[in-house]
Motif scaffolding. Sequence first.
Motif: not given
Length: 119
Positions: A32-39, A91-98
């Motif tokens: 998987y490609t992994l990432g951290w987003y924030r909002q 912010a709220v930080y979200f872990c993401a994967a795809r």
Amino acid sequence: QIQLVESGGGLVQPGGSLRLSCAASRSIFRLYTLGWYRQAPGNERELVASISSHGDTNYLDSVKGRFTISRDNAKNMVFLQMDSLKSEDTAVYFCAARLGPLELHENDWGQGTQVTCSS
């Protein structure tokens, strides 16, 4: 689909550090490609950092030199080390994967963890 659970958020003073962790459920995590987003309130969700299955990393310009993304495929985990934190990092930080490149409307997501940088 992959299940993701973040931890490590909290309140920190400007200039401080936090380390976010994200645990994943699938044994093919390494693909998987992994990432951290924030909002932040009133803002769109933005990609802060990503790491490919090969270990290639990319960062939002405003966090370059301060944040570091890493992954541990043996433990199915991804991390975000955040140093020299600023109030604008709140912010709220979200872990993401795809499987493949991250896409905002195609990713698997964690539930999010709040990061607040304030004196």
